[in-house]
Enzyme design. Structure first.
Site, PDB file in Angstrom:
ATOM      1  N   GLU A  50      -7.624 -29.662  -1.918  1.00  0.00           N
ATOM      2  CA  GLU A  50      -7.183 -29.247  -0.591  1.00  0.00           C
ATOM      3  C   GLU A  50      -8.115 -28.142  -0.086  1.00  0.00           C
ATOM      4  OE1 GLU A  50      -3.544 -26.896  -0.163  1.00  0.00           O
ATOM      5  OE2 GLU A  50      -2.970 -28.218   1.474  1.00  0.00           O
ATOM      6  N   LYS A  53      10.822 -13.788   2.785  1.00  0.00           N
ATOM      7  CA  LYS A  53       9.558 -13.131   2.418  1.00  0.00           C
ATOM      8  C   LYS A  53       8.386 -13.838   3.100  1.00  0.00           C
ATOM      9  CE  LYS A  53       6.014 -12.444  -0.840  1.00  0.00           C
ATOM     10  NZ  LYS A  53       5.125 -12.596   0.287  1.00  0.00           N
ATOM     11  N   CYS A 111      -0.794 -28.152   6.041  1.00  0.00           N
ATOM     12  CA  CYS A 111      -0.534 -28.921   4.831  1.00  0.00           C
ATOM     13  C   CYS A 111      -0.661 -30.405   5.105  1.00  0.00           C
ATOM     14  CB  CYS A 111       0.866 -28.604   4.330  1.00  0.00           C
ATOM     15  SG  CYS A 111       2.131 -28.862   5.577  1.00  0.00           S
ATOM     16  N   GLU A 159       7.668 -27.109  -0.774  1.00  0.00           N
ATOM     17  CA  GLU A 159       6.810 -27.795   0.205  1.00  0.00           C
ATOM     18  C   GLU A 159       5.396 -27.312  -0.085  1.00  0.00           C
ATOM     19  OE1 GLU A 159       7.767 -30.000   2.433  1.00  0.00           O
ATOM     20  OE2 GLU A 159       9.930 -29.789   2.205  1.00  0.00           O
TER      21      GLU A 159
HETATM   22  P1  NAD Z   1       0.539 -19.258  -1.375  1.00  0.00           P
HETATM   23  O1  NAD Z   1       1.135 -20.170  -2.360  1.00  0.00           O
HETATM   24  O2  NAD Z   1      -0.603 -18.416  -1.787  1.00  0.00           O
HETATM   25  O3  NAD Z   1       1.619 -18.226  -0.810  1.00  0.00           O
HETATM   26  C1  NAD Z   1       2.814 -18.653  -0.181  1.00  0.00           C
HETATM   27  C2  NAD Z   1       3.852 -17.572  -0.290  1.00  0.00           C
HETATM   28  O4  NAD Z   1       4.225 -17.428  -1.653  1.00  0.00           O
HETATM   29  C3  NAD Z   1       3.389 -16.202   0.167  1.00  0.00           C
HETATM   30  O5  NAD Z   1       4.451 -15.560   0.822  1.00  0.00           O
HETATM   31  C4  NAD Z   1       3.049 -15.505  -1.138  1.00  0.00           C
HETATM   32  O6  NAD Z   1       3.109 -14.108  -1.049  1.00  0.00           O
HETATM   33  C5  NAD Z   1       4.133 -16.061  -2.037  1.00  0.00           C
HETATM   34  N1  NAD Z   1       3.840 -16.022  -3.473  1.00  0.00           N
HETATM   35  C6  NAD Z   1       2.628 -16.076  -4.080  1.00  0.00           C
HETATM   36  N2  NAD Z   1       2.779 -16.001  -5.424  1.00  0.00           N
HETATM   37  C7  NAD Z   1       4.106 -15.917  -5.670  1.00  0.00           C
HETATM   38  C8  NAD Z   1       4.891 -15.828  -6.854  1.00  0.00           C
HETATM   39  N3  NAD Z   1       4.339 -15.802  -8.074  1.00  0.00           N
HETATM   40  N4  NAD Z   1       6.231 -15.778  -6.723  1.00  0.00           N
HETATM   41  C9  NAD Z   1       6.819 -15.814  -5.511  1.00  0.00           C
HETATM   42  N5  NAD Z   1       6.127 -15.874  -4.356  1.00  0.00           N
HETATM   43  C10 NAD Z   1       4.784 -15.939  -4.428  1.00  0.00           C
HETATM   44  O7  NAD Z   1       0.213 -20.196  -0.135  1.00  0.00           O
HETATM   45  P2  NAD Z   1      -0.566 -19.809   1.171  1.00  0.00           P
HETATM   46  O8  NAD Z   1      -2.002 -19.682   0.786  1.00  0.00           O
HETATM   47  O9  NAD Z   1       0.138 -18.702   1.848  1.00  0.00           O
HETATM   48  O10 NAD Z   1      -0.356 -21.123   2.067  1.00  0.00           O
HETATM   49  C11 NAD Z   1      -1.206 -22.205   2.037  1.00  0.00           C
HETATM   50  C12 NAD Z   1      -0.616 -23.307   1.195  1.00  0.00           C
HETATM   51  O11 NAD Z   1       0.672 -23.674   1.693  1.00  0.00           O
HETATM   52  C13 NAD Z   1      -1.446 -24.583   1.272  1.00  0.00           C
HETATM   53  O12 NAD Z   1      -1.590 -25.144   0.000  1.00  0.00           O
HETATM   54  C14 NAD Z   1      -0.618 -25.495   2.156  1.00  0.00           C
HETATM   55  O13 NAD Z   1      -0.843 -26.853   1.963  1.00  0.00           O
HETATM   56  C15 NAD Z   1       0.760 -25.096   1.793  1.00  0.00           C
HETATM   57  N6  NAD Z   1       1.698 -25.485   2.867  1.00  0.00           N
HETATM   58  C16 NAD Z   1       2.563 -26.525   2.630  1.00  0.00           C
HETATM   59  C17 NAD Z   1       3.417 -26.956   3.654  1.00  0.00           C
HETATM   60  C18 NAD Z   1       4.376 -28.111   3.435  1.00  0.00           C
HETATM   61  O14 NAD Z   1       5.310 -28.263   4.227  1.00  0.00           O
HETATM   62  N7  NAD Z   1       4.202 -28.919   2.403  1.00  0.00           N
HETATM   63  C19 NAD Z   1       3.401 -26.310   4.895  1.00  0.00           C
HETATM   64  C20 NAD Z   1       2.493 -25.262   5.086  1.00  0.00           C
HETATM   65  C21 NAD Z   1       1.651 -24.853   4.055  1.00  0.00           C
END
Ligand code: NAD
Length: 499
Positions: A391, A184, A292, A258
């Protein structure tokens, strides 16, 4: 007013892919925008919970009945190498699709993200060729072996900041260890990942990989709430991670998380300051500031603070901001309008925390309707400031100064997160002490981010649960099974045979 041309004409409608065909959808149509111009470039068809259930059922069937889980290592390796090749063959197209939905720099998407995506498949193909099991000869004449079995159906959920680079790691690892998967993408950035899954379906056996699209609380939630999902690998925000783990807990589904970060970048006076300056700029402005592992809290020793900050600001002001497809652009747009407004909101909080904006803090209105902001830096007096704790996920550096090593350690660890830390010093005892004291899953010394795929990567505290990487993925995507048998069957106690 500049108008930035699209890097590619994307498909007008993007759909999920279930069992090799377009998914049934069932949800509303969602817009996909080009961040460099703000124009809508595609429509995403959301997959309803019923469609998600179909995708998971198809992955389950392929796992239970298909050949994938029981292929020989050599056969699976051949498929993984084919996946690598198809990515290399389509790297330009994938990079352009990724650029169109994320606004990331095309140059870097081609050279770093797509190469990494291809490499992820090569890495795990080689890894499974060397993976070793355990065998125990018991003194009583029994032989015990420990087999690592594929877990089953993997739900792989990606964020918007580096969709293909991040998801390809999950896909390659899940497949390499014999699982089937449902991917997804983020609803904001589905283009390249959708194409990647389509390409992979062409070179993999039927049913091994599926794609569902849509918003997190609908499609994402439906995916992690499926009892037939055996394992969840998630990359995204901390709040979402908590929600997913609560849902997964109902089914006892194991997860890796992550999550976000607020990583400390500690620069000692004993560092090669020129190199540390380059590293600090790369640490916060790479990937349009949306990563991240950004070194977003820059802690500089007080004796070099003023000179360091002055030079950082000069360089930040010279960054070439603009067209993500141009070869010489250094900073592209943020990924969405809402995200841009959120990042700009942080600039407004600096004064309230008795801090000072050193540069930036505003939108680049001269660049049209794209989501461009000025490279931004702020100095705050204490680590309690909002911009030192939360963040921001944008091209926004927060500076703090410290006097002693112990002060630096305490300040660096004073956040809810714990993803990575950076330490810059040529004084070995300082480097050793600080590295061991960091409450983070990764410490980089005298270098910007440098990922070693064999080593575990992941965060502590609010930055995550579990690790990704060679052995860490092997443990996550397999389940141990202990099998014990006699070498030559000894007589058993014969219950009920006594006269
Ligand atoms: P997000 O959490 O809003 O969304 C990530 C994914 O989760 C999307 O595909 C979204 O549709 C899905 N999602 C959202 N709510 C959900 C739910 N209730 N159930 C299942 N899936 C759901 O994150 P984002 O805004 O897309 O990405 C940015 C974040 O990701 C930042 O906080 C960043 O630090 C983090 N990130 C972490 C790493 C790492 O390796 N630690 C790498 C890249 C990004």
């Amino acid at each position: 007013m500049p108008s930035f041309d699209l890097p590619i004409t994307p498909p007008t409608r993007v759909q999920g892919l279930v069992a090799g065909a377009p998914s049934a959808g069932g949800g509303p149509e969602l817009p996909v925008f080009y961040p460099a111009s703000g124009e809508q470039i595609a429509t995403l068809i959301e997959d309803s919970p019923q469609t998600v259930a179909q995708a998971v059922a198809a992955a389950r069937r392929a796992f239970d009945k298909g050949p994938w889980a029981s292929l020989s290592v050599e056969q699976r390796q051949a498929h993984l190498y084919a996946c690598r090749q198809v990515i290399l063959d389509h790297a330009d197209e994938l990079a352009r699709l990724e650029c169109a939905a994320t606004g990331l720099l095309l140059r870097e998407l081609k050279s770093r993200h797509m190469e990494r995506a291809a490499y992820n498949f090569k890495f795990f193909a080689e890894y499974i060729g060397q993976a070793q099991g355990a065998r125990y000869d018991q003194s009583a004449g029994y032989l015990t072996t420990v087999a690592r079995m594929p877990v089953g159906v993997a739900a792989l959920i990606a964020p918007w900041n580096a969709p293909v680079a991040l998801a390809s790691m999950k896909i390659a690892a899940a497949l390499a260890f014999g699982n089937t998967c449902v991917v997804k993408p983020s609803e904001q950035t589905p283009l390249a990942l959708a194409r990647l899954v389509q390409l992979l379906q062409d070179v993999l056996p039927d049913g091994v990989i599926h794609l569902v699209n849509g918003r997190g609380h609908v499609t994402g939630h439906a995916l992690v709430d499926q009892p037939e999902v055996d394992v969840i690998s998630f990359t995204g925000g901390t709040h979402t991670g908590r929600t997913i783990m609560a849902t997964a807990g109902r089914h006892l589904t194991p997860c890796t998380m992550e999550l976000g970060g607020k990583s400390a970048n500690i620069i000692f006076a004993s560092a090669d300051v020129e190199r540390a300056l380059d590293g600090a700029l790369l640490g916060i402005f790479s990937n349009n500031g949306q990563q991240c592992l950004a070194g977003s809290r820059i802690l500089v020793q007080s004796s070099i603070f003023d000179a360091f900050v002055e030079r950082f600001v000069q360089r930040a002001q010279r960054l070439r901001v603009g067209d993500p497809t141009a070869e010489d652009t250094e900073l592209g747009p943020l990924a969405s309008l809402a995200h841009m407004n959120r990042v700009l909101g942080f600039a407004a909080s600096v004064a309230a925390d008795n801090g000072r904006l050193l540069t930036g803090g505003g939108r680049r209105d001269d660049l049209g309707n794209g989501y461009f902001i000025e490279p931004t830096a702020a100095h705050v007096p204490t680590g309690n400031a909002k911009v030192a704790q939360e963040e921001i996920f944008g091209p926004f550096a927060t500076f703090l100064s410290f006097d002693t090593t112990e002060q630096a350690i305490a300040m660096a660890n004073d956040t809810a997160y714990g993803l990575v830390s950076y330490v810059w010093s040529d004084h070995l005892p300082t480097v050793t002490h600080v590295s061991e004291s960091m409450r983070s899953g990764v410490v980089w010394v005298n270098t910007p981010m440098m990922r070693e795929l064999r080593a575990p990567f992941g965060g502590m505290q609010a930055s995550g649960v579990g690790r990704e990487g060679g052995q860490a993925c092997e443990r996550f995507y397999t389940e141990e099974k202990t099998i014990t048998m006699p070498k030559s069957p000894p007589p058993l106690r014969a219950l009920g045979k006594q006269a």
